[in-house]
Design an enzyme around this catalytic site. Sequence first.
Site, PDB file in Angstrom:
ATOM      1  N   GLY A   1      80.934  42.259  59.221  1.00  0.00           N
ATOM      2  CA  GLY A   1      81.339  42.568  60.589  1.00  0.00           C
ATOM      3  C   GLY A   1      80.993  41.498  61.592  1.00  0.00           C
ATOM      4  O   GLY A   1      81.133  41.698  62.802  1.00  0.00           O
TER       5      GLY A   1
ATOM      6  N   GLU B   1      85.691  34.949  49.023  1.00  0.00           N
ATOM      7  CA  GLU B   1      84.956  35.395  47.829  1.00  0.00           C
ATOM      8  C   GLU B   1      85.932  35.569  46.673  1.00  0.00           C
ATOM      9  O   GLU B   1      86.127  36.655  46.131  1.00  0.00           O
ATOM     10  CB  GLU B   1      84.211  36.693  48.123  1.00  0.00           C
ATOM     11  CG  GLU B   1      83.103  37.007  47.121  1.00  0.00           C
ATOM     12  CD  GLU B   1      81.999  35.957  47.114  1.00  0.00           C
ATOM     13  OE1 GLU B   1      82.077  35.066  46.255  1.00  0.00           O
ATOM     14  OE2 GLU B   1      81.096  36.037  47.939  1.00  0.00           O
TER      15      GLU B   1
END
Length: 589
Positions: free
Chosen positions: A377, A504
């Site tokens: 976030g 990722e």
Amino acid sequence: MQKQESNQQGKFGAFFQLVKKTNPSYGKLAFAIVLSIITTLVSLMIPLMTKDLVDGFSTSSFSAGQIALVAVVFIVQALLSAYATYALNYSGQKIIAGLRDLLWRKLVRLPVSYFDNKASGETISRITNDTLIVKELITNHITGFITGAISIIGSLVILLIMNWRLTLIVFIVVPLAAAIMIPIGRKMFLISRETQDETAQFTGLLNHILPEIRLVKSSNAEAIEYKRGKNGIDKLFKLGLREAKVQSLVMPLMTLVIMAALVTVIGYGGMQVSSGVITAGALVAFILYLFQIIMPIGQITQFFTQLQKSLGATERMIEILGEKEEDLDSGLPVTDAKESLFLKDLSFSYKSGSPVIKNINAEIAAGKVTAIVGPSGGGKTTLFKLLERYYEPTEGMISLGDERISRYSLESWRKQIGYVSQESPLIAGTIRENICYGLDRDVSDQELEEAAKMSYALKFIQELPNTFDTEVGERGIMLSGGQRQRIAIARALLRNPQILMLDEATSSLDSQSEQSVQEALDTLMVGRTTIIIAHRLSTVIDADQLLFVENGEITGRGTHAELMESHELYRQFATQQLKINADLEERAG
């Protein structure tokens, strides 16, 4: 009142402008309408011919020529009507195809921000349901209105010539029928608009739930989603009942009016026949013309109802077409993407007053690996969206060398980027189509196999029954998460980008595949500007630069060793994650 009329005129103008954009076949449409008018005029002859037949009704009076003439009229009317119907449907289908083409072209060029606030199911409904409403108006109701008006006017003129006294009865019937049908038509319009909106919402719900049916089942949420769907079904059912109630009044009321008119015409006409004022054939003709007057009133009412629905549908389509789309072509071509990227005073908010990125300044060195790390976030993924130019910065800028990236054409800029996200999105189709997706050139089997080999996807692809032509299912559901990730990496490899963006990229792979793919990525990253969003620090400790992002700000930058010394929160993250990874490796061992 004037404001309402002006608003209505504006809607009419917008409707015709929208239809005009589809380049309709004006000639065929006009020809179909003219044919329909001719068919109506021919039908006006039939009662007069029937009058002559009835007045001369005897075996001796029948002639082959008279019967042949009636037969020819019926056949000509049927043929003209058939071709007019085909021509109208052709015109309607061409217009609806044009509308859908306009909307689809617009939707695929709208920015990502448009879809953030629009349910995809409702948008789909605009392309499917709303365009069908416009088609219905063109193919079924426009000619019904024109021919209906001609039929009413023509019948009244003929009746006035035949017998003006009897025609006065018809003048009473027409306003009475209109007084019944017009309020009913307005009521139907309101219900139809409500049904239209509710259908769009229900379509949105289905489109939201069905693609995520596995999440529904794994969460034991069948009962919850059934309740939501049942609520939509019940609303549509209630609207259907309201429509049925209104429709149930139409036929009985129209039948009542028609029967009253028939009884009056037959009663008064019979008296005139018996007194010799008119013939029996004239009375039969009157009755037939009466039907040619009353029945089109329903067509005209339906036309206005459908027109109002079409105007409402048009408003929604115009709203979509009025949205600002991405300009893919305007701008400079990217001639050399092997320059550093600079983030200068960069800020961004999805909503006003809620900044996600706050005054970021950074250099992403050309040909080097930059990792963006930090708590969830913090704004890491938003940075990727800004680099992809899904959104424009609220303040500040991103530049390639000395040139703002906003000055480059979107198509040229995005060609420089290879993006592999965590979700590894796939389209319904084959593995081949997914690996080659978005390329504007032919890809040889050798290139395809090489990309699959480098992403360590070739082995599992060759084990599939149809190898590269295997269907992956909706959103790639037929493949495992790791397989989808490797397909996405193969897609990025095939693009041979100058800038790599990896969210990722190895997160869905098992430890053995992760090691293999990481080696392939290491090879791919050589000489390319690489930006990695890292949730696991173990994958990026060797990066040339790490940017630690929290709460939308860069609070630390440097190598892994430098941040371990200078950044307390990074040291806690690194110590905790590296310990967890070591424990997992020990257990696996």
